[in-house]
Write a protein that holds these residues in place. Structure first.
Motif, mmCIF file in Angstrom:
data_model
loop_
_atom_site.group_PDB
_atom_site.id
_atom_site.type_symbol
_atom_site.label_atom_id
_atom_site.label_comp_id
_atom_site.label_asym_id
_atom_site.label_seq_id
_atom_site.Cartn_x
_atom_site.Cartn_y
_atom_site.Cartn_z
ATOM 1 N N SER A 66 0.822 -1.210 0.000
ATOM 2 C CA SER A 66 0.000 0.000 0.000
ATOM 3 C C SER A 66 0.857 1.261 0.000
ATOM 4 N N SER A 67 1.907 1.264 0.804
ATOM 5 C CA SER A 67 2.778 2.441 0.880
ATOM 6 C C SER A 67 3.446 2.732 -0.458
ATOM 7 N N ILE A 68 4.020 1.709 -1.073
ATOM 8 C CA ILE A 68 4.693 1.893 -2.358
ATOM 9 C C ILE A 68 3.680 2.276 -3.434
ATOM 10 N N TYR A 69 2.576 1.553 -3.481
ATOM 11 C CA TYR A 69 1.579 1.794 -4.526
ATOM 12 C C TYR A 69 1.049 3.226 -4.474
ATOM 13 N N TRP A 70 0.573 3.633 -3.297
ATOM 14 C CA TRP A 70 -0.037 4.969 -3.207
ATOM 15 C C TRP A 70 0.998 6.080 -3.366
ATOM 16 N N THR A 71 2.212 5.865 -2.881
ATOM 17 C CA THR A 71 3.259 6.875 -3.065
ATOM 18 C C THR A 71 3.565 7.062 -4.547
ATOM 19 N N LEU A 72 3.757 5.945 -5.260
ATOM 20 C CA LEU A 72 4.048 6.045 -6.691
ATOM 21 C C LEU A 72 2.850 6.558 -7.476
ATOM 22 N N LEU A 73 1.655 6.114 -7.118
ATOM 23 C CA LEU A 73 0.460 6.562 -7.835
ATOM 24 C C LEU A 73 0.275 8.071 -7.717
ATOM 25 N N THR A 75 2.700 10.348 -6.865
ATOM 26 C CA THR A 75 3.862 11.160 -7.240
ATOM 27 C C THR A 75 4.414 10.843 -8.633
ATOM 28 N N PHE A 76 4.493 9.578 -8.978
ATOM 29 C CA PHE A 76 5.030 9.149 -10.271
ATOM 30 C C PHE A 76 4.149 8.046 -10.857
ATOM 31 N N PRO A 77 2.924 8.374 -11.272
ATOM 32 C CA PRO A 77 1.994 7.338 -11.726
ATOM 33 C C PRO A 77 2.510 6.501 -12.891
ATOM 34 N N HIS A 78 3.368 7.065 -13.722
ATOM 35 C CA HIS A 78 3.896 6.311 -14.859
ATOM 36 C C HIS A 78 4.773 5.133 -14.422
ATOM 37 N N LEU A 79 5.229 5.137 -13.167
ATOM 38 C CA LEU A 79 6.063 4.038 -12.675
ATOM 39 C C LEU A 79 5.244 2.873 -12.128
ATOM 40 N N ILE A 80 3.951 3.080 -11.886
ATOM 41 C CA ILE A 80 3.123 2.019 -11.298
ATOM 42 C C ILE A 80 1.973 1.598 -12.206
ATOM 43 N N SER A 90 -1.805 5.163 -23.011
ATOM 44 C CA SER A 90 -2.702 5.500 -21.901
ATOM 45 C C SER A 90 -2.678 4.376 -20.871
ATOM 46 N N PRO A 91 -2.146 4.677 -19.697
ATOM 47 C CA PRO A 91 -2.045 3.650 -18.648
ATOM 48 C C PRO A 91 -3.419 3.277 -18.089
ATOM 49 N N MET A 92 -3.465 2.062 -17.521
ATOM 50 C CA MET A 92 -4.693 1.589 -16.876
ATOM 51 C C MET A 92 -4.915 2.396 -15.599
ATOM 52 N N VAL A 93 -6.007 3.111 -15.539
ATOM 53 C CA VAL A 93 -6.364 3.835 -14.323
ATOM 54 C C VAL A 93 -7.613 3.171 -13.768
ATOM 55 N N LEU A 94 -7.507 2.685 -12.561
ATOM 56 C CA LEU A 94 -8.633 2.003 -11.933
ATOM 57 C C LEU A 94 -9.598 3.012 -11.330
#
Length: 193
Positions: A66-73, A75-80, A90-94
């Protein structure tokens, strides 16, 4: 009363996570990938079959996920966020409710379960936290590397973008954070009931 609240927490968490899994709408695409849903760390973070023993790994892993996912989402969504082959730009956005049920509910429910309904781990049980976490990390690292070798890409862009040496560092860093998380959460556990 505590037993009823525990059952309510578990039923609610399972319902929310099931909703999130079904709400993905990507099952057919994910099913074509080697490893299917099980290549995603989110799924691995829910291991709870032998609760008390595996809780040592499941709780810190869910917290780290959760920490890694939400931090990357945030701050750097292209990395997750992974892009589908048919729309690589276009990345998958849930949807938020699906995202929360998959990437927040597991950690929140495990933390609540531990802090409210479980007892603190004693010294002898705590000693097994490091080897269990290392085993889970090595297993997941091997598994995601195998899946990527078959699929041609990792389930997370931040792994795809890095060479093996850096990925090993990422796995090791996540393992260290999970161990620290376990000991920190165990230390914060309320001493009296």
């Amino acid at each position: 009363m505590a037993h009823a609240l525990s059952v309510l927490l578990h039923v609610g968490a399972i319902s929310a996570m099931t909703y999130g899994l079904h709400g993905l709408g990507l099952s057919s695409w994910i099913a074509t990938q080697y490893g299917g849903h099980f290549q995603y760390l989110t799924i691995q973070g829910r291991i709870r079959a032998i609760k008390r023993t595996l809780f040592i790994a499941a709780m810190p892993i869910a917290t780290v996920v959760s920490s890694i996912y939400w931090t990357l989402l945030l701050t750097f969504p292209h990395l997750i966020l992974q892009a589908l082959p048919e729309s690589p730009d276009s990345p998958m956005v849930l949807p938020l409710r699906v995202d929360l049920s998959l990437h927040a509910v597991p950690a929140i429910s495990l933390l609540l379960d531990f802090m409210v309904f479980e007892r603190k781990y004693g010294r002898s049980a705590s000693l097994s936290a490091v080897p269990i976490t290392v085993f889970c990390t090595v297993w997941y690292g091997w598994w995601v590397e195998l899946c990527a070798s078959k699929n041609g890409t990792f389930p997370y862009p931040f792994l795809t973008l890095n060479p093996l040496e850096t990925r090993i560092g990422i796995y090791a860093g996540a393992c260290i954070v999970a161990c620290i998380s376990f000991y920190g959460l165990n230390a914060l556990h309320p001493k009296s009931r």
